[in-house]
Design an enzyme around this catalytic site. Sequence first.
Site, short mmCIF file in Angstrom:
data_model
loop_
_atom_site.label_atom_id
_atom_site.label_comp_id
_atom_site.label_asym_id
_atom_site.label_seq_id
_atom_site.Cartn_x
_atom_site.Cartn_y
_atom_site.Cartn_z
N GLY A 69 29.82 -6.01 -26.90
CA GLY A 69 29.34 -7.33 -26.54
C GLY A 69 27.89 -7.55 -26.89
O GLY A 69 27.50 -8.63 -27.37
N SER A 143 24.38 -15.26 -18.90
CA SER A 143 24.20 -13.94 -19.49
C SER A 143 22.80 -13.81 -20.05
O SER A 143 22.36 -14.65 -20.85
CB SER A 143 25.23 -13.70 -20.61
OG SER A 143 24.94 -12.49 -21.31
N GLN A 145 21.96 -11.69 -22.17
CA GLN A 145 22.03 -11.29 -23.58
C GLN A 145 21.83 -12.47 -24.51
O GLN A 145 21.28 -12.32 -25.60
CB GLN A 145 23.37 -10.61 -23.86
CG GLN A 145 23.49 -9.24 -23.22
CD GLN A 145 24.80 -8.55 -23.55
OE1 GLN A 145 25.60 -9.04 -24.34
NE2 GLN A 145 25.03 -7.40 -22.93
N ASP A 288 25.51 -4.08 -13.64
CA ASP A 288 26.29 -2.94 -14.13
C ASP A 288 26.41 -1.83 -13.09
O ASP A 288 27.21 -0.90 -13.26
CB ASP A 288 25.66 -2.38 -15.40
CG ASP A 288 25.93 -3.26 -16.62
OD1 ASP A 288 26.84 -4.11 -16.54
OD2 ASP A 288 25.23 -3.10 -17.63
#
Length: 416
Positions: A69, A143, A145, A288
């Site tokens: 990802g 997100s 990211q 996470d």
Amino acid sequence: MDYLINAPAGLQASILLPASKSISNRILILNALSPHPQAIRNLSDCDDTEVMSYALRAGRPDVNIKAAGTAMRFLTAYLAGKAGQWTITGTERMKNRPVKILAEALNALGAQVEYMEKEGFPPLRIRGHALPGGEISLDGSVSSQYISALLMVAPAMTNGLRLHLTGDLVSESYLRLTVGLMKQFGITVFENGQTFTVPPQSYAATPFTVESDWSAASYWYEMTALSERAEIRLAGLFPDSLQGDAAIVPLFETLGVETLFTSSGVVLKRKARVPCERLTLDLVNIPDMAQTLAVTCVWLGIPFCFDGLQSLKIKETDRLAALRTELGRFGYRLTERDGRRLEWNGERCDAESSPTVKTYEDHRMAMAFAPLAMVRPEGVRIADAGVVSKSYPHFWSDLECAGFQCVEDRKTGSER
């Protein structure tokens, strides 16, 4: 390949952790954007980093990042600004992981990113060219990211980037990691609240050594917490790390793990737990760690409420659903609320007689559940154990070095 894991009576080992995947994947992009790329030492050897490294090195027009990802998000932004015609795809799961927010943001900055199949999802067709850049707003609650991808390519934009983030930021520690690494590569980033301004500039040639992975360390913290006695040495971890998951140090202090920093890393020791009737945490900056902490808490009998987990639904799997299902196999009933909160109030349910943990193509499911061998005399069965290669390829061999037995489980699916 399924494994049956059995644990030693006590833990005493020295472990060389893998290099940080999060740092490695960012440094690869920053180094590629530098006019004079330098050697990167101790680069992660995990699947996610290898597919990104290969894509950058090979320069082929068709890129398959498999299940990575991070590589999908970072390479999409990188290729949008690199002259050429590109396609980027991945596994079937990757084709169902959203990328619309990033693609639309890039297009608003002058990119040409198109969906090849389903709108809002990979695979993508990219017509790369120098991006004008400019000013945009982006939802920061989905997100980090997406944000990191845009910030890293911002210095190469003709007009730079002014990025306004709306909503509550998720995984802000990863955003901080990105900005911190950009600064180490000579980039100036201006911050005003949730607005980031990156003028056009060039990355400085910077040799770099990647530190060990705090995310990988978390599973050794879990094993220590679940053991009767333990002393684990983990090399390459330091107290001033940019990695957000270093926040596990005080969290696991409550769960009975003492952390001693040395010149070469840390030493973990089992100690008496601070009495804890309930653990309430906002994990929005370290999502996470949810699997590791949830599994640890239920076996220590500590009810919990973890908030800020909305990003887990778009990871390798829907991690909230996966945790509820797999802990349910062992007799623990968890509750999900509002798509962002996971709770366990001590409620039990009927356990399977010989459960096998399904991993859903998710490396963290395998590694978070493997430490249960510490508290189950019959061991724990992990399905599709090879999935750990995504971030920690030598996880099982490291367990064996610590005295675990990791034996291929030949039970058939019907027997499960």
